[in-house]
Design a protein around this motif. Sequence first.
Motif, mmCIF file in Angstrom:
data_model
loop_
_atom_site.group_PDB
_atom_site.id
_atom_site.type_symbol
_atom_site.label_atom_id
_atom_site.label_comp_id
_atom_site.label_asym_id
_atom_site.label_seq_id
_atom_site.Cartn_x
_atom_site.Cartn_y
_atom_site.Cartn_z
ATOM 1 N N ARG A 175 -6.064 10.800 0.474
ATOM 2 C CA ARG A 175 -4.675 10.764 -0.008
ATOM 3 C C ARG A 175 -4.380 9.561 -0.903
ATOM 4 N NH1 ARG A 175 -0.850 12.359 5.108
ATOM 5 N NH2 ARG A 175 -1.726 14.403 5.520
ATOM 6 N N ILE A 176 -5.315 8.650 -1.086
ATOM 7 C CA ILE A 176 -5.097 7.498 -1.961
ATOM 8 C C ILE A 176 -5.151 7.983 -3.405
ATOM 9 C CG2 ILE A 176 -6.005 5.281 -2.729
ATOM 10 C CD1 ILE A 176 -7.000 4.840 0.139
ATOM 11 N N VAL A 177 -4.057 7.769 -4.133
ATOM 12 C CA VAL A 177 -3.948 8.248 -5.513
ATOM 13 C C VAL A 177 -4.612 7.256 -6.468
ATOM 14 C CG1 VAL A 177 -2.346 8.927 -7.323
ATOM 15 C CG2 VAL A 177 -1.806 9.441 -4.946
ATOM 16 N N GLU A 178 -4.222 5.986 -6.393
ATOM 17 C CA GLU A 178 -4.796 4.932 -7.237
ATOM 18 C C GLU A 178 -5.191 3.767 -6.342
ATOM 19 O OE1 GLU A 178 -2.478 3.764 -10.634
ATOM 20 O OE2 GLU A 178 -1.672 5.782 -10.844
ATOM 21 N N ASP A 179 -6.428 3.301 -6.481
ATOM 22 C CA ASP A 179 -6.934 2.202 -5.656
ATOM 23 C C ASP A 179 -7.183 0.992 -6.550
ATOM 24 O OD1 ASP A 179 -8.017 0.641 -3.694
ATOM 25 O OD2 ASP A 179 -9.690 1.971 -3.236
ATOM 26 N N TYR A 180 -6.510 -0.132 -6.246
ATOM 27 C CA TYR A 180 -6.652 -1.348 -7.042
ATOM 28 C C TYR A 180 -7.542 -2.383 -6.369
ATOM 29 C CZ TYR A 180 -2.612 0.764 -9.320
ATOM 30 O OH TYR A 180 -1.766 1.638 -9.952
ATOM 31 N N THR A 181 -8.127 -2.044 -5.224
ATOM 32 C CA THR A 181 -8.987 -2.985 -4.512
ATOM 33 C C THR A 181 -10.421 -2.869 -5.001
ATOM 34 O OG1 THR A 181 -9.424 -1.427 -2.721
ATOM 35 C CG2 THR A 181 -7.541 -2.882 -2.452
ATOM 36 N N ILE A 182 -11.173 -3.945 -4.822
ATOM 37 C CA ILE A 182 -12.590 -3.951 -5.182
ATOM 38 C C ILE A 182 -13.426 -3.657 -3.942
ATOM 39 C CG2 ILE A 182 -14.467 -5.374 -6.092
ATOM 40 C CD1 ILE A 182 -12.164 -6.956 -7.583
#
Length: 83
Positions: A42-49
Amino acid sequence: MAKPSAKGPIRTVQIFCVKCKFQLFKYRKGGKGALVKCFKERIVEDYTIEEGVCPSCNAQFARSAMIRGVPALKIVGGKVHMK
C-alpha cells in the motif's frame, strides 16, 4: 485471519518523522485509527533509503514484519506523524 483488501483504500496519508519532520512516504491508509502498521503493497511513494530508518536523522521508526501473511512495517510508537 483474512489478508488485507486487495483493492485497498483510496485515502492517501503522508507519513513524517517526528524528530526531524522529514517525509518518509505516502501510504494508502484504511480506517481512521492510529498508524500501527503499514502494508508494503500500500506504500505509494517511498522516500527512505533503508527500510524503517529515517534518511535525515537515522532514527529507526519501524521494523519489518509479516502480518496476516503479508509483508509490512510495524511502526514504533511515537516515531512518526501522519497528515
